[in-house]
Design a protein around this motif. Structure first.
Motif, PDB file in Angstrom:
ATOM      1  N   VAL A 104       0.837  -1.198   0.000  1.00  0.00           N
ATOM      2  CA  VAL A 104       0.000   0.000   0.000  1.00  0.00           C
ATOM      3  C   VAL A 104       0.874   1.251   0.000  1.00  0.00           C
ATOM      4  CG1 VAL A 104      -1.782   1.274   1.258  1.00  0.00           C
ATOM      5  CG2 VAL A 104      -1.844  -1.223   1.201  1.00  0.00           C
ATOM      6  N   ARG A 105       1.917   1.217   0.828  1.00  0.00           N
ATOM      7  CA  ARG A 105       2.794   2.387   0.958  1.00  0.00           C
ATOM      8  C   ARG A 105       3.507   2.689  -0.358  1.00  0.00           C
ATOM      9  NH1 ARG A 105       5.484   0.484   4.726  1.00  0.00           N
ATOM     10  NH2 ARG A 105       4.249   1.360   6.443  1.00  0.00           N
ATOM     11  N   HIS A 106       4.045   1.646  -1.017  1.00  0.00           N
ATOM     12  CA  HIS A 106       4.816   1.840  -2.255  1.00  0.00           C
ATOM     13  C   HIS A 106       3.983   1.570  -3.507  1.00  0.00           C
ATOM     14  CE1 HIS A 106       8.347   2.265   0.218  1.00  0.00           C
ATOM     15  NE2 HIS A 106       8.163   1.073   0.756  1.00  0.00           N
ATOM     16  N   GLN A 107       2.714   1.201  -3.284  1.00  0.00           N
ATOM     17  CA  GLN A 107       1.804   0.904  -4.393  1.00  0.00           C
ATOM     18  C   GLN A 107       2.421  -0.083  -5.389  1.00  0.00           C
ATOM     19  OE1 GLN A 107       0.828   5.088  -4.977  1.00  0.00           O
ATOM     20  NE2 GLN A 107       0.270   4.784  -2.831  1.00  0.00           N
ATOM     21  N   SER A 108       2.758  -1.223  -4.817  1.00  0.00           N
ATOM     22  CA  SER A 108       3.337  -2.301  -5.622  1.00  0.00           C
ATOM     23  C   SER A 108       2.380  -3.495  -5.603  1.00  0.00           C
ATOM     24  CB  SER A 108       4.692  -2.711  -5.040  1.00  0.00           C
ATOM     25  OG  SER A 108       4.561  -3.124  -3.681  1.00  0.00           O
ATOM     26  N   VAL A 115      -1.782  -3.723  -5.506  1.00  0.00           N
ATOM     27  CA  VAL A 115      -2.185  -2.314  -5.432  1.00  0.00           C
ATOM     28  C   VAL A 115      -1.762  -1.581  -6.705  1.00  0.00           C
ATOM     29  CG1 VAL A 115      -1.990  -0.172  -4.109  1.00  0.00           C
ATOM     30  CG2 VAL A 115      -2.026  -2.367  -2.913  1.00  0.00           C
ATOM     31  N   LYS A 116      -0.578  -1.891  -7.178  1.00  0.00           N
ATOM     32  CA  LYS A 116      -0.086  -1.283  -8.413  1.00  0.00           C
ATOM     33  C   LYS A 116      -0.994  -1.639  -9.588  1.00  0.00           C
ATOM     34  CE  LYS A 116       3.975  -1.155 -11.439  1.00  0.00           C
ATOM     35  NZ  LYS A 116       5.364  -1.657 -11.629  1.00  0.00           N
ATOM     36  N   ALA A 175      -3.329   0.974 -11.876  1.00  0.00           N
ATOM     37  CA  ALA A 175      -3.091   1.080 -13.324  1.00  0.00           C
ATOM     38  C   ALA A 175      -4.395   1.299 -14.092  1.00  0.00           C
ATOM     39  CB  ALA A 175      -2.378  -0.172 -13.816  1.00  0.00           C
ATOM     40  N   LYS A 176      -5.514   0.842 -13.511  1.00  0.00           N
ATOM     41  CA  LYS A 176      -6.818   0.983 -14.173  1.00  0.00           C
ATOM     42  C   LYS A 176      -7.404   2.378 -13.989  1.00  0.00           C
ATOM     43  CE  LYS A 176      -7.789  -3.888 -13.124  1.00  0.00           C
ATOM     44  NZ  LYS A 176      -8.701  -4.818 -12.409  1.00  0.00           N
ATOM     45  N   TRP A 207      -5.551   9.875  -4.372  1.00  0.00           N
ATOM     46  CA  TRP A 207      -5.713   8.518  -3.842  1.00  0.00           C
ATOM     47  C   TRP A 207      -4.351   7.915  -3.484  1.00  0.00           C
ATOM     48  CZ3 TRP A 207      -9.432   6.480  -8.253  1.00  0.00           C
ATOM     49  CH2 TRP A 207     -10.676   7.122  -8.111  1.00  0.00           C
ATOM     50  N   ARG A 208      -3.368   8.131  -4.351  1.00  0.00           N
ATOM     51  CA  ARG A 208      -2.028   7.604  -4.079  1.00  0.00           C
ATOM     52  C   ARG A 208      -1.460   8.194  -2.783  1.00  0.00           C
ATOM     53  NH1 ARG A 208       0.545   4.577  -7.703  1.00  0.00           N
ATOM     54  NH2 ARG A 208      -0.177   4.479  -9.878  1.00  0.00           N
ATOM     55  N   ASP A 209      -1.601   9.500  -2.625  1.00  0.00           N
ATOM     56  CA  ASP A 209      -1.079  10.156  -1.422  1.00  0.00           C
ATOM     57  C   ASP A 209      -1.789   9.652  -0.171  1.00  0.00           C
ATOM     58  OD1 ASP A 209       0.640  11.633  -2.968  1.00  0.00           O
ATOM     59  OD2 ASP A 209      -0.651  13.419  -3.047  1.00  0.00           O
TER      60      ASP A 209
END
Length: 291
Positions: free
Chosen positions: A23-27, A30-31, A35-36, A46-48
């Motif tokens: 979640v923290r690094h969006q990997s 979550v990544k 992407a969608k 949302w990322r922040d």
């Protein structure tokens, strides 16, 4: 997250089949999900928000209760309920600094790896041991099938008092006022036989002799898994002799808390000391307008 930052509300992340690092690094998953949505205007916000949420205290399924979902849910419910109890304030407003001390005890109960949690609270007479134990008792008693707060064990156990204290614990925990004990030995046998059927919370306040603990909380096997025994005493040696692993010092008020307490009783309000450089400055501010 906006509410968390702007209105003082508490955000509590629950990581269900996803790791905080993802979640923290969006990997990982979550990544793939992000992407969608890259073309959406709110994607950056949302990322922040996800990064910030991942840094907050919460629960992760993978590292809680060995991934067992029912126990994980129970932990989440307990966490939130305890927070709400602090907010609703079953803490007496006169008890400056109590919330921090209660949370310290709760964290030690959770960190205790034993099936039966035994926590010792030691400190000088009048230092707040009983008050702290009572506050913890009030917060967590809802999670137990039976509970008993035994006050002033040191004085109450004199003479034939120990069997009366055993009676009190059994009557409280089992909600059976007909229980009668004729000897300390009989009391030990009854406690060993009858307490193992339910998860209990027992506070033994102001203990000063190992015999008291042997009579009232002799062995872990007396209690069902998940039970909690809290012992307050002035004498750490009693706790060591009973092989209590988690022993906490009841901390006296800090300098800052002392100023708050003085202000509350002397002037009927707590001063806002943020930004003040010294205790002398705080005292000067408090004394302004004092007749």
């Amino acid at each position: 997250m906006e509410c968390h930052k702007t209105t003082g509300r508490t955000a509590y992340p629950v990581f269900f089949n996803v790791e905080p690092t993802e979640v923290r690094h969006q990997s990982g998953a979550v990544k793939e999900a992000f992407a969608k949505h890259e073309k959406k205007d709110a994607a950056g916000k949302w990322r922040d928000a996800m990064k910030e949420a991942a840094d907050l205290a919460g629960r992760e399924l993978k590292t809680t209760s060995d991934g067992y979902e029912a126990k994980f849910i129970q932990k989440v419910v307990e966490d939130i309920s305890l927070e709400l109890r602090f907010i609703d304030s079953s803490v007496d407003e006169k008890l400056i600094g109590m919330e921090t001390r209660v949370k310290e005890v709760l964290s030690n109960i959770e960190a205790d790896s034993d099936d039966v949690h035994v926590i010792g609270i030691k400190g000088i007479g009048g230092g707040g041991k009983t008050t702290l134990a009572r506050a913890v008792f009030n917060y967590i008693s809802i999670w137990y099938e039976g509970k008993s707060f035994v006050e002033n064990v040191r004085e109450a156990s004199k003479g034939s008092g120990l069997k009366k204290l055993q009676q009190q614990v059994l009557k409280d925990v089992l909600n059976d006022k007909s229980i009668d004990i004729t000897s300390v030995y009989e009391g030990e046998m009854m406690m060993k036989k009858m307490l193992g059927s339910r998860k209990v919370l027992v506070v033994l306040d102001d203990v000063d002799d190992i015999e008291q603990l042997e009579a009232l909380a002799g062995e872990h096997s007396w209690f069902k898994s998940g039970s909690t025994i809290i012992i307050t005493t002035r004498d750490e040696h009693v706790l060591v002799a009973h092989q209590v692993k988690s022993i906490l010092d009841v901390n006296l008020l800090s300098h800052e808390e002392g100023i708050r307490l003085f202000s509350k009783y002397a002037f009927g309000r707590e001063i806002q000391s943020k930004g003040m450089k010294s205790s002398q400055e705080k005292l000067y501010i408090m004394l302004q307008g004092f007749p």
